[in-house]
Design a protein around this motif. Structure first.
Motif, mmCIF file in Angstrom:
data_model
loop_
_atom_site.group_PDB
_atom_site.id
_atom_site.type_symbol
_atom_site.label_atom_id
_atom_site.label_comp_id
_atom_site.label_asym_id
_atom_site.label_seq_id
_atom_site.Cartn_x
_atom_site.Cartn_y
_atom_site.Cartn_z
ATOM 1 N N ILE A 246 0.828 -1.209 0.000
ATOM 2 C CA ILE A 246 0.000 0.000 0.000
ATOM 3 C C ILE A 246 0.867 1.266 0.000
ATOM 4 N N PRO A 247 1.866 1.400 0.913
ATOM 5 C CA PRO A 247 2.719 2.597 0.845
ATOM 6 C C PRO A 247 3.466 2.728 -0.486
ATOM 7 N N GLY A 250 1.004 3.770 -3.218
ATOM 8 C CA GLY A 250 0.628 5.162 -2.978
ATOM 9 C C GLY A 250 1.718 6.116 -3.429
ATOM 10 N N GLU A 251 2.968 5.769 -3.158
ATOM 11 C CA GLU A 251 4.089 6.586 -3.610
ATOM 12 C C GLU A 251 4.162 6.594 -5.138
ATOM 13 N N LEU A 255 0.544 9.929 -4.261
ATOM 14 C CA LEU A 255 -0.306 10.328 -3.136
ATOM 15 C C LEU A 255 0.562 10.903 -2.026
ATOM 16 N N THR A 259 -2.507 10.957 3.030
ATOM 17 C CA THR A 259 -3.531 10.161 2.346
ATOM 18 C C THR A 259 -3.203 8.675 2.422
ATOM 19 N N THR A 260 -1.941 8.346 2.163
ATOM 20 C CA THR A 260 -1.518 6.949 2.245
ATOM 21 C C THR A 260 -1.732 6.404 3.651
#
Length: 416
Positions: A246-247, A250-251, A255, A259-260
């Motif tokens: 997820i991180p 998101g990067e 994002l 938000t992340t």
């Protein structure tokens, strides 16, 4: 009668408090290392010493718990953790900080294994999944609350104050363990006092023959470790990758960090909702009824994530990931308890946790390897393939080794 009061006070409460302390530590290791003069790459290595210390201590943890007893091992681990947190708070340089972080991981390994062994010993098999899933849920709640509690302590002050919260959490967890008796008063024979019972146990340990060695346990149960152990490794890898994908995605989408973090928190919130229902289903219908769908859902969420391009899409994939992980709450501990022997249980569970923790370390490496080769999406899809592989391994090996795999295996064993 099942000692629910002892389980709550002797396992769930100390675990919650202890995990709040470790949860508060996680976000502040890197900034503390940077404050001591480290670059980001070295700070990442220092942070990685926490799981490294845990993996390295898994096998000695089993031997220690077998030698001194589960409750004593937890008390020792809580004491070491308090000193390790204090060492991190006072660390004058990176070496001291790294040693303190690794020692915290080692203490967590002993604490986790001892409570797992203790609950396996006292919990009836048809109630085991609910108890261990609740324990896993308590761990998730503690890890979720820890960073928020740490933020309150750090606000307006030194970032290292978060380590002091860890000291307090470890001390409180240890004090609860010291103050809680191992069984309810009604469970003791009439006329038996706590002192006489303790003396009798010491005498029994002195007169009992030497228990199985770690090497003996490895040799005797090597077929379990090389078959069902592969499933444990794969499940651990899928669950470990969840912390990274997820991180990273998101990067990749650009994002911002807040938000992340909110998306990650959404996944964690969904995760915490399902631990007790998952345990109840495992107890009623068998372990595969949760193990298989949880891995399929997590694998599917990994496959879908690289197709998302908006915040809403990432949220859906993250929630699905949290759903799958929440469904799997306690599955590995429950399977370990199902197949662990009465003689040498602590050593067996030590090897089991090495496989579980090694898988958790392997998952993020798979994602990182894909990113290093130029495609984050390929790394994430590879973890989706691991979800399918974990599903196949569970279907293949759980019915062979656990009579609680499903209702069919229970009927064959005369338990249904």
């Amino acid at each position: 009668m099942f000692p629910m009061r002892t389980v709550v006070l002797g396992a769930f409460v100390p675990s919650l408090v202890f995990d709040i302390g470790t949860g508060a530590m996680l976000p502040i290791i890197v900034p503390t290392a940077v404050g001591l003069g480290s670059d980001l790459a070295t700070a990442g290595v220092v942070a990685a010493l926490l799981p490294v210390g845990q993996i390295l201590a898994d096998l000695p943890a089993g031997s220690l718990a077998a030698k001194v007893g589960d409750r004593t091992a937890q008390i020792m681990a809580g004491s070491v953790a308090a000193l390790a947190f204090l060492g991190a708070f006072l660390a004058p340089g990176l070496l001291t900080l790294g040693i303190a972080v690794a020692a915290t991981g080692a203490a967590a390994a002993v604490f986790n294994l001892a409570r797992h062994s203790y609950l396996t010993e006292i919990t009836p098999p048809l109630r085991r999944a609910r108890v261990l899933s609740t324990l896993a849920g308590v761990h998730r709640i503690g890890q979720f609350l820890g960073p928020f509690a740490g933020a309150l302590v750090i606000h307006g002050g030194d970032v290292r104050n978060g380590f002091l919260l860890g000291v307090g959490a470890a001390v409180v967890a240890t004090a609860v363990l010291v103050g809680v008796r191992e069984t309810a008063p009604g469970d003791r024979p009439p006329g038996e006092t706590l002192r006489s019972r303790t003396a009798a146990r010491r005498e029994a340990r002195r007169s009992a023959p030497a228990g199985p060695t770690l090497v003996g346990v490895l040799r005797e149960h090597r077929r379990v470790f090389t078959s069902l152990g592969v499933a444990v490794l794969l499940v651990g890898a899928v669950r470990g990758a969840r912390q990274t994908v997820i991180p990273l995605w998101g990067e990749h989408l650009g994002l911002d960090a807040s938000t992340t973090s909110l998306i990650f928190g959404l996944a964690g919130g969904v995760d915490m909702l399902l631990f007790y229902p998952a345990g109840k289903i495992m107890d009623l219908y068998g372990r595969l009824w949760i193990g298989v769908p949880s891995m399929l859902v997590m694998g599917l969420s990994m496959v879908l994530l690289p197709f998302t391009e908006t915040v809403a899409g990432v949220c859906v994939a993250a929630a699905l990931m949290g759903l799958g992980n929440g469904m799997s709450s306690g599955i590995l501990m429950t399977l370990g308890s199902d197949v662990s022997p009465a003689a040498g249980r602590a050593q067996f569970l030590g090897v089991w946790r090495v496989l579980q923790d090694s898988g958790s370390a392997l998952g993020p490496l798979v994602v990182s390897a894909g990113a290093a080769l130029g495609s984050i999406a390929v790394g994430i899809w590879a973890t989706g393939a691991l979800g399918a592989a974990a599903t196949g391994a569970l279907v293949r090996w759980v019915p062979r080794w656990s009579v609680h795999a499903n209702r069919t295996t229970r009927r064959r064993a005369g338990l249904a």
